[in-house]
Scaffold this active site. Sequence first.
Site, PDB file in Angstrom:
ATOM      1  N   TYR A 135     -12.710  15.714 -13.678  1.00 23.22           N
ATOM      2  CA  TYR A 135     -11.393  15.161 -13.332  1.00 23.22           C
ATOM      3  C   TYR A 135     -10.829  15.861 -12.089  1.00 23.22           C
ATOM      4  CZ  TYR A 135      -7.137  12.529 -14.397  1.00 23.22           C
ATOM      5  OH  TYR A 135      -6.077  11.656 -14.343  1.00 23.22           O
ATOM      6  N   LYS A 175      -2.190  15.249 -11.059  1.00 15.98           N
ATOM      7  CA  LYS A 175      -1.356  14.882 -12.221  1.00 15.98           C
ATOM      8  C   LYS A 175      -0.388  16.010 -12.577  1.00 15.98           C
ATOM      9  CE  LYS A 175      -2.934  10.703 -13.103  1.00 15.98           C
ATOM     10  NZ  LYS A 175      -2.163   9.543 -12.606  1.00 15.98           N
ATOM     11  N   ASP A 205       0.900  -1.157   0.000  1.00 16.16           N
ATOM     12  CA  ASP A 205       0.000   0.000   0.000  1.00 16.16           C
ATOM     13  C   ASP A 205       0.935   1.201   0.000  1.00 16.16           C
ATOM     14  OD1 ASP A 205      -1.511   2.219   0.676  1.00 16.16           O
ATOM     15  OD2 ASP A 205      -2.887   1.066   1.924  1.00 16.16           O
TER      16      ASP A 205
HETATM   17  P1  NAP Z   1      -6.567   0.736 -12.490  1.00 17.98           P
HETATM   18  O1  NAP Z   1      -6.491  -0.530 -13.230  1.00 17.98           O
HETATM   19  O2  NAP Z   1      -7.745   0.949 -11.594  1.00 17.98           O
HETATM   20  O3  NAP Z   1      -5.210   0.964 -11.697  1.00 17.98           O
HETATM   21  C1  NAP Z   1      -5.071   1.924 -10.643  1.00 17.98           C
HETATM   22  C2  NAP Z   1      -4.188   1.289  -9.629  1.00 17.98           C
HETATM   23  O4  NAP Z   1      -3.883   2.160  -8.531  1.00 17.98           O
HETATM   24  C3  NAP Z   1      -4.833   0.058  -9.045  1.00 17.98           C
HETATM   25  O5  NAP Z   1      -3.973  -1.041  -9.206  1.00 17.98           O
HETATM   26  C4  NAP Z   1      -5.001   0.444  -7.593  1.00 17.98           C
HETATM   27  O6  NAP Z   1      -4.898  -0.666  -6.734  1.00 17.98           O
HETATM   28  C5  NAP Z   1      -3.821   1.337  -7.393  1.00 17.98           C
HETATM   29  N1  NAP Z   1      -3.898   1.991  -6.082  1.00 17.98           N
HETATM   30  C6  NAP Z   1      -4.823   2.887  -5.627  1.00 17.98           C
HETATM   31  N2  NAP Z   1      -4.566   3.208  -4.346  1.00 17.98           N
HETATM   32  C7  NAP Z   1      -3.443   2.518  -3.984  1.00 17.98           C
HETATM   33  C8  NAP Z   1      -2.656   2.421  -2.799  1.00 17.98           C
HETATM   34  N3  NAP Z   1      -2.952   3.119  -1.689  1.00 17.98           N
HETATM   35  N4  NAP Z   1      -1.572   1.590  -2.790  1.00 17.98           N
HETATM   36  C9  NAP Z   1      -1.261   0.874  -3.867  1.00 17.98           C
HETATM   37  N5  NAP Z   1      -1.952   0.922  -5.023  1.00 17.98           N
HETATM   38  C10 NAP Z   1      -3.031   1.729  -5.075  1.00 17.98           C
HETATM   39  O7  NAP Z   1      -6.571   1.975 -13.509  1.00 17.98           O
HETATM   40  P2  NAP Z   1      -5.569   2.461 -14.652  1.00 17.98           P
HETATM   41  O8  NAP Z   1      -6.418   3.279 -15.554  1.00 17.98           O
HETATM   42  O9  NAP Z   1      -4.770   1.339 -15.186  1.00 17.98           O
HETATM   43  O10 NAP Z   1      -4.650   3.499 -13.856  1.00 17.98           O
HETATM   44  C11 NAP Z   1      -3.242   3.415 -13.834  1.00 17.98           C
HETATM   45  C12 NAP Z   1      -2.632   4.794 -13.954  1.00 17.98           C
HETATM   46  O11 NAP Z   1      -2.894   5.316 -15.255  1.00 17.98           O
HETATM   47  C13 NAP Z   1      -3.183   5.815 -12.962  1.00 17.98           C
HETATM   48  O12 NAP Z   1      -2.127   6.652 -12.534  1.00 17.98           O
HETATM   49  C14 NAP Z   1      -4.146   6.606 -13.830  1.00 17.98           C
HETATM   50  O13 NAP Z   1      -4.381   7.905 -13.332  1.00 17.98           O
HETATM   51  C15 NAP Z   1      -3.369   6.635 -15.123  1.00 17.98           C
HETATM   52  N6  NAP Z   1      -4.119   6.991 -16.313  1.00 17.98           N
HETATM   53  C16 NAP Z   1      -5.258   6.324 -16.636  1.00 17.98           C
HETATM   54  C17 NAP Z   1      -5.973   6.682 -17.772  1.00 17.98           C
HETATM   55  C18 NAP Z   1      -7.242   5.984 -18.134  1.00 17.98           C
HETATM   56  O14 NAP Z   1      -8.047   6.543 -18.872  1.00 17.98           O
HETATM   57  N7  NAP Z   1      -7.494   4.777 -17.654  1.00 17.98           N
HETATM   58  C19 NAP Z   1      -5.507   7.726 -18.592  1.00 17.98           C
HETATM   59  C20 NAP Z   1      -4.330   8.381 -18.248  1.00 17.98           C
HETATM   60  C21 NAP Z   1      -3.645   8.006 -17.102  1.00 17.98           C
HETATM   61  P3  NAP Z   1      -6.207  -1.295  -6.075  1.00 17.98           P
HETATM   62  O15 NAP Z   1      -7.250  -1.460  -7.124  1.00 17.98           O
HETATM   63  O16 NAP Z   1      -5.642  -2.528  -5.554  1.00 17.98           O
HETATM   64  O17 NAP Z   1      -6.605  -0.272  -5.048  1.00 17.98           O
END
Ligand code: NAP
Length: 257
Positions: A156, A163, A65
């Site tokens: 957002y 970000k 975490d």
């Molecule tokens: P995702 O699959 O929901 O991944 C987000 C991750 O953050 C999850 O594995 C979550 O773990 C983890 N997390 C949250 N709180 C945490 C904590 N306290 N300790 C450890 N892990 C934690 O979504 P994703 O879209 O792939 O996101 C990954 C990254 O890409 C993020 O930084 C997001 O902002 C960025 N991003 C996403 C998009 C998009 O449209 N999807 C676009 C641009 C950038 P748990 O589920 O286990 O809590």
Amino acid sequence: MSGLVEGKNALVLGVASERSIAWAIARRLAQEGANLALTYQNERLEKNVRPLAESLPGTLLLPCDVTDDVQVANLAQELQTRWGKLDILVHSVAFAKKEELSGRYVDTSRDGFRIAMDVSVFSLVALCRSLEPLMGEGSSVVTLTYLGSERVVPNYNVMGVAKAALEASVRYLASDLGPKGIRVNAISAGPINTLAARAIAGFTTMWQRVREVAPLRRNTEAEEVADAALFLLSDLARGVTGEVLYVDNGYHVVGMV
Ligand code: NAP
């Protein structure tokens, strides 16, 4: 022919499901010969990540975490024991309370602001500091960001501000760690349908709109982000640090639609 990251040790944080950007990156790194370690936030979430980790033989699965300094320190200690050195760090972690991801930014709560910054921004600093002793010449760090850091994207809100801080952190970290040969970059990905994205009010409408106006007329896929991450994490990008690379089918260059 050997892979682009053959034999490199790669830690990937942020695998929550098969749709996670981190999972696409992990698979790509494995294809190119990296040794992998994945993390899970807590025991409840471990059961989602374990089958994915087991599908890539030899992958380490460790708890972390990122808001807990002890867990971050234990992660570094464990990697020190298992691998001795770390070549690749992928930070694909972000969180904001659901109520902060709709309505007006001006209504952001103090606690909501603190949590979003702690999980989504400070975590990168904490990880880089703890893992720095394991990293050296040729090591590479990649984090994930989004256009909401520099433009107003409805709903957002605090995550856009987080970000912006994350991208600034990438520049400061690149400057701090550069003299050791450690590179730090971000990928600004277009919207992808993941668990985190679905927490944002109106995500589906935004996702559909992007496809209509992005120069390449399609939505971003996690595999496209993974390919770009592979470049930044490999020696092909040995001259690139402190950068934000857009992988959004060109959406960010469009000024009028
Ligand atoms: P995702 O699959 O929901 O991944 C987000 C991750 O953050 C999850 O594995 C979550 O773990 C983890 N997390 C949250 N709180 C945490 C904590 N306290 N300790 C450890 N892990 C934690 O979504 P994703 O879209 O792939 O996101 C990954 C990254 O890409 C993020 O930084 C997001 O902002 C960025 N991003 C996403 C998009 C998009 O449209 N999807 C676009 C641009 C950038 P748990 O589920 O286990 O809590």
